[in-house]
Enzyme design. Structure first.
Site, PDB file in Angstrom:
ATOM      1  N   GLY A 248       0.777  -1.239   0.000  1.00  5.52           N
ATOM      2  CA  GLY A 248       0.000   0.000   0.000  1.00  5.52           C
ATOM      3  C   GLY A 248       0.805   1.283   0.000  1.00  5.52           C
ATOM      4  N   PRO A 291       4.895  -4.915  -0.885  1.00  6.18           N
ATOM      5  CA  PRO A 291       4.726  -3.779  -1.793  1.00  6.18           C
ATOM      6  C   PRO A 291       4.564  -4.234  -3.238  1.00  6.18           C
ATOM      7  CG  PRO A 291       7.047  -4.056  -1.224  1.00  6.18           C
ATOM      8  CD  PRO A 291       6.290  -5.109  -0.444  1.00  6.18           C
ATOM      9  N   GLY A 292       3.665  -3.573  -3.942  1.00  8.03           N
ATOM     10  CA  GLY A 292       3.495  -3.844  -5.367  1.00  8.03           C
ATOM     11  C   GLY A 292       3.761  -2.565  -6.139  1.00  8.03           C
ATOM     12  N   ARG A 330      -6.962   2.532 -15.526  1.00 10.46           N
ATOM     13  CA  ARG A 330      -7.065   3.198 -14.218  1.00 10.46           C
ATOM     14  C   ARG A 330      -7.803   4.537 -14.257  1.00 10.46           C
ATOM     15  NH1 ARG A 330      -3.474   4.567 -11.229  1.00 10.46           N
ATOM     16  NH2 ARG A 330      -4.219   3.728  -9.261  1.00 10.46           N
ATOM     17  N   TYR A 334     -10.855   4.431 -11.873  1.00  9.72           N
ATOM     18  CA  TYR A 334     -10.684   5.110 -10.575  1.00  9.72           C
ATOM     19  C   TYR A 334     -10.566   6.621 -10.703  1.00  9.72           C
ATOM     20  CZ  TYR A 334      -8.583   0.433  -9.882  1.00  9.72           C
ATOM     21  OH  TYR A 334      -8.324  -0.906  -9.884  1.00  9.72           O
ATOM     22  N   CYS A 361     -13.778   2.197 -28.330  1.00 10.79           N
ATOM     23  CA  CYS A 361     -15.087   2.735 -28.688  1.00 10.79           C
ATOM     24  C   CYS A 361     -15.901   2.971 -27.427  1.00 10.79           C
ATOM     25  CB  CYS A 361     -15.770   1.747 -29.613  1.00 10.79           C
ATOM     26  SG  CYS A 361     -17.071   2.542 -30.510  1.00 10.79           S
ATOM     27  N   GLU A 362     -15.530   4.021 -26.731  1.00 13.47           N
ATOM     28  CA  GLU A 362     -16.200   4.325 -25.474  1.00 13.47           C
ATOM     29  C   GLU A 362     -15.809   5.745 -25.078  1.00 13.47           C
ATOM     30  OE1 GLU A 362     -16.553   1.200 -22.819  1.00 13.47           O
ATOM     31  OE2 GLU A 362     -16.408   2.427 -21.016  1.00 13.47           O
TER      32      GLU A 362
HETATM   33  N1  LLP Z   1      -1.026  -7.144  -0.368  1.00  9.40           N
HETATM   34  C1  LLP Z   1      -2.359  -7.320  -0.495  1.00  9.40           C
HETATM   35  C2  LLP Z   1      -3.028  -8.304   0.331  1.00  9.40           C
HETATM   36  C3  LLP Z   1      -3.078  -6.550  -1.418  1.00  9.40           C
HETATM   37  O1  LLP Z   1      -4.392  -6.712  -1.509  1.00  9.40           O
HETATM   38  C4  LLP Z   1      -2.393  -5.627  -2.236  1.00  9.40           C
HETATM   39  C5  LLP Z   1      -3.105  -4.831  -3.237  1.00  9.40           C
HETATM   40  C6  LLP Z   1      -1.002  -5.480  -2.082  1.00  9.40           C
HETATM   41  C7  LLP Z   1      -0.362  -6.257  -1.127  1.00  9.40           C
HETATM   42  C8  LLP Z   1      -0.187  -4.527  -2.896  1.00  9.40           C
HETATM   43  O2  LLP Z   1      -0.580  -3.221  -2.714  1.00  9.40           O
HETATM   44  P1  LLP Z   1       0.293  -2.024  -3.339  1.00  9.40           P
HETATM   45  O3  LLP Z   1       1.617  -1.987  -2.610  1.00  9.40           O
HETATM   46  O4  LLP Z   1       0.463  -2.314  -4.764  1.00  9.40           O
HETATM   47  O5  LLP Z   1      -0.546  -0.819  -3.086  1.00  9.40           O
HETATM   48  N2  LLP Z   1      -5.847  -2.014  -9.017  1.00  9.40           N
HETATM   49  C9  LLP Z   1      -5.674  -0.972  -8.019  1.00  9.40           C
HETATM   50  C10 LLP Z   1      -4.856  -1.445  -6.853  1.00  9.40           C
HETATM   51  C11 LLP Z   1      -5.445  -2.655  -6.184  1.00  9.40           C
HETATM   52  C12 LLP Z   1      -4.609  -3.126  -5.047  1.00  9.40           C
HETATM   53  C13 LLP Z   1      -5.109  -4.421  -4.532  1.00  9.40           C
HETATM   54  N3  LLP Z   1      -4.329  -4.999  -3.490  1.00  9.40           N
HETATM   55  C14 LLP Z   1      -5.020   0.240  -8.676  1.00  9.40           C
HETATM   56  O6  LLP Z   1      -4.776   0.204  -9.877  1.00  9.40           O
HETATM   57  O7  LLP Z   1      -4.776   1.237  -8.014  1.00  9.40           O
END
Ligand code: LLP
Length: 443
Positions: A248, A291-292, A330, A334, A361-362
């Protein structure tokens, strides 16, 4: 212009990433093209690793592969010493095909199917993050069938919900994920897990949100999670060895976004854990995080070719690119904001405000509503920044638009890590019943 990582403007006035001129990349690989700054990805990972090392605690940094899951990225994550969080058979398969060590894979998800669980059991992954009571029973039964004992964390909803700038500390009960902490469900889940002979409970997991810019929510979550661990020890005599605080951590998309240095989050999390554990004489657990976005988000840039435009005097000027919501859903999903520049004329002075439309087409297929650009010509290249996370991962074939290629750039070299989809990919899974069949029209 905010230039980050290895992004530069070169002597020709072209944008360059990883020492590669984006106009040359467009020629070589075509557009749209996802360009990933490998050096910046590695730097982001090392920031997490170094911050944890300096706390002296035991830790794992698991890359949340949902942000961008391709085999080359799994390789990079392994090389940098990360663990890996997967949430589906597809992500698990990608990781295994990439040779990612199964022992460092954590399997998440609120509805893992029996087939997915079996696949993960067969691969001998390191840990399941169990989400609900149905899964607890299912996992135990399937592990028992295979004569296996598996590590589990229980995902709990700690009652802290983080939006980018605010925290709600009660409103989180209503979530599809995890065992609720506040109403005693999490405690019952622990009791139940301890009775299941084929599960080995390591600890608990919490994830409070995404794109978070403050440490307060993490601190609150840590206090709740660590206090829960203490309660479990005091009441059940079971001592957790792992606390997982999820992901997050926010990144910069546009001016005004104010992400904290990664080390600040890590320090806040570890300080809160240490303080809570010391008070209760609780042995320091291992900290895991996931982290993602903060690993790959700002390392990604999408390169488009500008095609048509439409000027509605006094209203708006649209310019259209050769991608859009199919490679970056996105903004449509969002309302996310992005910054962009002309990659082939990066020094030219901005003269007009345009709206960047996609080609799907949107009407809602808009990438950026208000963007300052030099006067735009057909054939100019637009580089949209911070598209590394949840872009390729969420791309679609709407309108049967082919998904773009992905290149990793580093030290003047560009490596293709995902090929652009071909027309045969587009029809690859289509079948025409015998009674409807006809010869294809040749192109
Ligand atoms: N761990 C869990 C259990 C999660 O559900 C998530 C993200 C992460 C880690 C990684 O979170 P990050 O560090 O990336 O914030 N599609 C949305 C984001 C969805 C995130 C879902 N879970 C977007 O494009 O903003």
């Amino acid at each position: 212009m905010f230039l980050h990582g290895t992004t530069r403007i070169n002597a020709n006035g072209h944008l360059e990433i990883g020492g590669c001129d984006l106009t040359e990349l467009a020629q070589e690989f075509g557009t749209p093209l996802y360009v990933v700054d490998e050096t910046l990805v590695r730097l982001r990972v090392r920031e997490f690793m170094d911050a944890f090392r300096s706390t002296g605690m035991k830790f794992q940094v698991a890359y949340a592969s949902k942000a961008f899951c391709v085999m080359a990225m799994c390789r990079l994550a392994e090389e940098e010493g990360m663990s890996l969080d997967v949430v589906s058979d597809g992500e698990l398969y990608t990781a295994l095909q990439a040779g990612f060590p199964a022992a460092r894979i954590h399997f998440h998800g609120n509805n893992k199917t029996p087939e997915e669980i079996l696949m993960a059991l067969d691969a001998n992954i390191g840990c399941f993050v169990v989400d609900n009571f149905v899964e607890l029973q299912l996992l135990n039964a399937l592990a028992a069938d295979k004569g296996r004992h598996v590590n589990v964390l229980l995902r709990i909803t700690p009652g802290v919900e983080a939006h980018t700038h605010e925290y709600i500390s009660t409103g989180q009960q209503d979530s599809k994920f995890g065992f609720d902490l506040g109403n005693g469900t999490a405690f019952r889940a622990v009791e139940q897990t301890l009775k299941l002979p084929n599960l080995k409970l390591l600890g608990v997991h919490s994830h409070i949100g995404s794109q978070i810019f403050e440490v307060e929510g993490f601190r609150l979550a840590v206090e709740k999670v660590a206090s829960f661990a203490i309660e479990v020890r005091d009441k059940l005599g079971e001592t957790f060895t792992v606390l997982n605080l999820g992901g997050g951590f926010g990144i910069r998309y546009v001016e005004g976004d104010t992400p904290l240095p990664v080390g600040t989050y890590v320090q806040a999390i570890s300080e809160a854990i240490i303080a809570t554990c010391l008070k209760a004489d609780f042995p320091l657990p291992e900290i895991w995080i996931e982290p993602g976005r903060s690993v790959v988000g700002d390392a990604g840039t999408t390169l488009y070719t500008i095609g048509t435009s439409k000027d509605i005097p006094g209203v708006r000027k649209y310019i259209a690119v050769d991608g859009g919501m199919t490679d970056n859903p996105r903004p449509a999903l969002y309302g996310s904001k992005y910054e962009a520049v002309l990659a082939n004329r990066a020094n030219d002075v901005a003269r007009e405000v345009v709206s960047v439309a996609g080609k799907a087409c949107e009407s809602g297929d808009m990438l950026i509503w208000d963007l300052n650009l030099p006067e735009v010509k057909t054939g100019d290249l637009l580089a949209v920044f911070s598209t590394g996370a949840y872009n390729y991962a969420m791309a679609s074939n709407y309108n049967r638009i082919r998904r773009p290629a992905v290149v990793f750039v580093k030290d003047g070299k560009a490596d293709l890590v995902v090929a652009r989809e071909s027309y045969s990919d587009i029809v690859g899974n289509d079948l025409i019943p015998e009674r409807l069949r006809k010869q294809p029209v040749s192109l």
